[in-house]
Design a protein around this motif. Sequence first.
Motif, PDB file in Angstrom:
ATOM      1  N   GLU A  81       0.836  -1.210   0.000  1.00 58.13           N
ATOM      2  CA  GLU A  81       0.000   0.000   0.000  1.00 58.13           C
ATOM      3  C   GLU A  81       0.865   1.251   0.000  1.00 58.13           C
ATOM      4  O   GLU A  81       0.546   2.241  -0.659  1.00 58.13           O
ATOM      5  N   SER A  82       1.986   1.208   0.735  1.00 59.55           N
ATOM      6  CA  SER A  82       2.848   2.398   0.764  1.00 59.55           C
ATOM      7  C   SER A  82       3.513   2.607  -0.594  1.00 59.55           C
ATOM      8  O   SER A  82       3.757   3.737  -1.000  1.00 59.55           O
ATOM      9  N   VAL A  83       3.779   1.537  -1.304  1.00 59.50           N
ATOM     10  CA  VAL A  83       4.366   1.674  -2.648  1.00 59.50           C
ATOM     11  C   VAL A  83       3.317   2.184  -3.641  1.00 59.50           C
ATOM     12  O   VAL A  83       3.593   3.038  -4.479  1.00 59.50           O
ATOM     13  N   PHE A  84       2.096   1.654  -3.533  1.00 60.73           N
ATOM     14  CA  PHE A  84       1.027   2.011  -4.474  1.00 60.73           C
ATOM     15  C   PHE A  84       0.419   3.390  -4.162  1.00 60.73           C
ATOM     16  O   PHE A  84      -0.355   3.906  -4.957  1.00 60.73           O
ATOM     17  N   GLY A  85       0.714   3.950  -2.997  1.00 56.72           N
ATOM     18  CA  GLY A  85       0.066   5.210  -2.606  1.00 56.72           C
ATOM     19  C   GLY A  85      -1.434   5.044  -2.453  1.00 56.72           C
ATOM     20  O   GLY A  85      -2.223   5.835  -2.969  1.00 56.72           O
ATOM     21  N   THR A  86      -1.829   4.011  -1.729  1.00 63.42           N
ATOM     22  CA  THR A  86      -3.242   3.655  -1.669  1.00 63.42           C
ATOM     23  C   THR A  86      -4.038   4.597  -0.764  1.00 63.42           C
ATOM     24  O   THR A  86      -3.609   4.924   0.342  1.00 63.42           O
ATOM     25  N   SER A  87      -5.193   5.009  -1.271  1.00 64.34           N
ATOM     26  CA  SER A  87      -6.082   5.914  -0.540  1.00 64.34           C
ATOM     27  C   SER A  87      -7.169   5.088   0.123  1.00 64.34           C
ATOM     28  O   SER A  87      -7.793   4.252  -0.529  1.00 64.34           O
TER      29      SER A  87
END
Lengths: 592, 435
Positions: A158-164
Amino acid sequence: MVSRSEKHTDVVIVGFGWVGAIMARELTQAGLNVVALERGPRRDTWPQGAYPSSIDELTHNTRHALFLQPSQSTVTVRHRESDVAAPYRQLAAFLPGTGVGGAGLHWSGCHWRISPAELRLRSHYEERYGKDFIPQDMTIQDWGVSYEELEPHFAFAESVFGTSGQAYKVNGKIVGDGNPFDADRSTPFPLPAMKNTYSAELYSKAAAECGYHPFRIPSANASQAYTNPYGCQMGACTFCGFCSGYACYNYSKASPNVNIFPALERESRFELRAECDVLKVETDSSGKKATGVIYRTSKGEEVRQTADIVILASFAYNNPYLLLLSRIGQPYDPKTGEGTVGRNFVYQNESGVTLFFGQDKFTNPFIGAGGNGVAIDDFNADNFDHGPLGFVGGAPIWVNQAGSKPISSATVPKGTPQWGAHWKKAVKDNFQHTISIHAHGTNMAFRDCYLSLDPTYSDTAGRPLLRITFNWHDNDVKMIRYVTDRMADIGRAMKPESMSIETKEFGEEFDLRHYQTTHIAGGAIMGTSPKDSVVNRYLQHWEVPNLFVIGSSAFPQGIGYNPTGTVAALAYWSAKAIRERYLKSPGPMVQA
Amino acid sequence: MKRRLLPVLAGAICVLQSSGAYADNADLIKRGAYVAVLGDCEACHTAHDGKYLAGGLALQSPLGAIYSTNITPDRNTGIGTWSYDDFVRLMRRGIRKDGSSVYPAMPYPSYSKMTDEDLQALYAYLTQGVAPVSLKNRAPDIPWLLSARWPLAIWRLLFAPSPAPPLPSASYDETPDALVERGRYLVEGPGHCGSCHTPRNLVLAEKAQTATDGPKYLSGGFIVDNWVAPSLRSDDVGGLVGWTSEDIVAFLKTGRNRYGATFGAMNGVIAHSTSLTNDHDLAAIAAFLKTLGPPPGVSVETFRYDDAVSRQLFAGKMPSEGAKIYVDRCAACHRTDGRGYPGVFPPLAGNPVLQGPDATSAAHIILSGGRLPGVSAAPSSLVMGSYREVLDDQQIADLVTFLGQSWGNHGAAMTAPQVAKIRQATTDERRPAGD
């Protein structure tokens, strides 16, 4: 004929989508030299996502600019053992990716974890509903890995994908109005949840009125500008609506191209070779060690790339396809139930309800983002009592307004003529006044749904095509009909003028002609025993320990959520095992 | 100074004990590689897709294109036969080994200020640390007569008469004064920032060579490849008055900061020089630039945001044709309030490019787009696409005029014929520019 050999490398990766990018990044960081081979061309935000040519529906959605064209490679499909499979000549039901970024360049961005119960599905159902609850021909099983083990990898992905998104529970503490059925998280989402569209607001209100638990879908469309741990940057999503099938022009949708490749590209230990189609994995004479791969370049030249570690990271069914072509492992035989390669091929089982409102209610369907929306999980996984219902599985139900495009979104009420003046009027009258709700359901694994090599058709390299044998089963029809009824209840609570329902009928056969989803899984599944799985819990091949097979191909059966989040977490989990255990002592990490 | 010197000395002693002179030389070559970064030799001496430092890059001059030379140690086509004295004569006085004068595109008036120590290191690097490439130097595309080199000698005598003395330099002392002096050395010497950022006179000499020559130094306005080099002084006509030292360091290190992003000719400087410059030197450059006051008659007020236009756009009221185009084509990234997404999509409100009398850069970037260089501290190579085929001259003129007058910007208006001229001049450019 192999005409030349490339210099030996530590790791060769087949396919450069999410899994390929993650593994390349993790293993170059571990000091290994990595060569990634991608069948398709180089692609990036520019020029594939250059505004305004990128938001061209005819080029991308209708003419499939970014997908693998059947003329390059395709599969054959049949419903049952007694049928002769026919080639999938026109893309429709599913849209396999190709090129740098793979399907990760043109996905929507729904970025989920997985329900802990789904990771041990057979054990869970047997414990809760008894041994006889699961039908005889349903070959579901446990994954061999737990949610707790995967949790740090979900968090990092999630931190890599920039998940909202909005978390419900972080480290055991309730932190906000997220999904109350979610398992515990170690971190909040890196970005706040996206804003709701009007349609999602209406749905959220109605679902709550019906007694359910609406929450905002975790989305890999950035709600704000973001810089990930690799230093890669994203722009904030503008809700332009061109996600699925398109390269995002705004750097807002997570992709291997935006979120990993810029950092990887600077890494001297990494080399990406595009337009290199891997034909087979080679093994030594013992068959217990992979020695590398043979690939074909765009010029038709066949090249050998030797490596110490081989990682299959290609599109879902291409992983088992390569194993079958390479004669690694025993092909699955549905008659005896023996063999594992090709076993438990699964899809996604969907239904939908479309609501038509009056002329005074504007729903602005052209606004949207692929991962945006509101869902309920009350009928997903085992969040509800299956005992009296007599089926396995479930579905999240959502309004995921991904943005109506001018050609494909001509939604009209049932009974409208299919062409002519009346059809045109109905399109005009309804375009601004519709809302769609979808159930994105599980598809269980069955003994007679599998992958094998086709005896009739072959490709331009002379390889037999991959054959899919697949059809719907009563369990899944029962499930989706039940969930569709609940969905229709919420739809009615939204008070439309009329409503049309698309669901499955008992006996209905798999129909390739209409797009459903590209969420294909299974065929090289993970598990606890080499008798019923291809790879162990670390995605390591049971018989060839220097071969890793990673992707949705490892799912033992379908899950309710979209697969990408789980695929990414499995890749990071496998990479960690390779870095921390395999490299120190190459060999099987689980004893069979 | 001591803090930095001690480990170096310790290292040197170890080296002497082990392998003697060779390791010493290796250290010299390594230092030379860093000097080459500071001097950004690569920007001019490596062609697009060309071999490192083998020359061949076309540099446009008012007389025609000239081509950068091969400075690899190849003995036939490079500088493999040059002695250290030959090298120093060129770097300090602009005279080549064969006695001819170089075009002032080679910033020897700046390089003349480099210390002997740095030149020795650079010479060691260029002659021993770079792979020799056989590539013949290309003659300039300047017509006969005008291509004669003797006027260059006169130019040299008039405008670069004093090759020495080199500036005091390589201080790693971190007192504020020492930091500024180190910055002065880097900017005026190897960095040759004035080559683009100082206005030039009619015969293309920089109007000021150093900060002490007066406030024309680094005051911007010179047009390089259809990009206007902005002022680096503390003024508000495209200058750095609103930027802190940290903003300057972030810009040089990553090519982007909260106020803007690099484009055009600066991209190469970021990619090959400043992103590889160490943090101490970047801080020194920033400290020095912050000492430069505004040119006479130029205001030093920092930009003040005015929300009138954003309120209009938010309400769906389009004050001009340019505003309509902006909302349609630009606002997705740069936003109707002009504030963009700092660090990712540059703010246009207060952007230095949109202040002052010459909006050439704004029109150019709309025509050609731009690509941020990916660097180690910021690997994303973000692209703005080209609008050359999307917007006509009048539309671009309307848009640039709108940008210069909105959100508190005080930039110039632009006309369609002006855009047409820039379009014509940049037709053959790589797109996105900086690619």
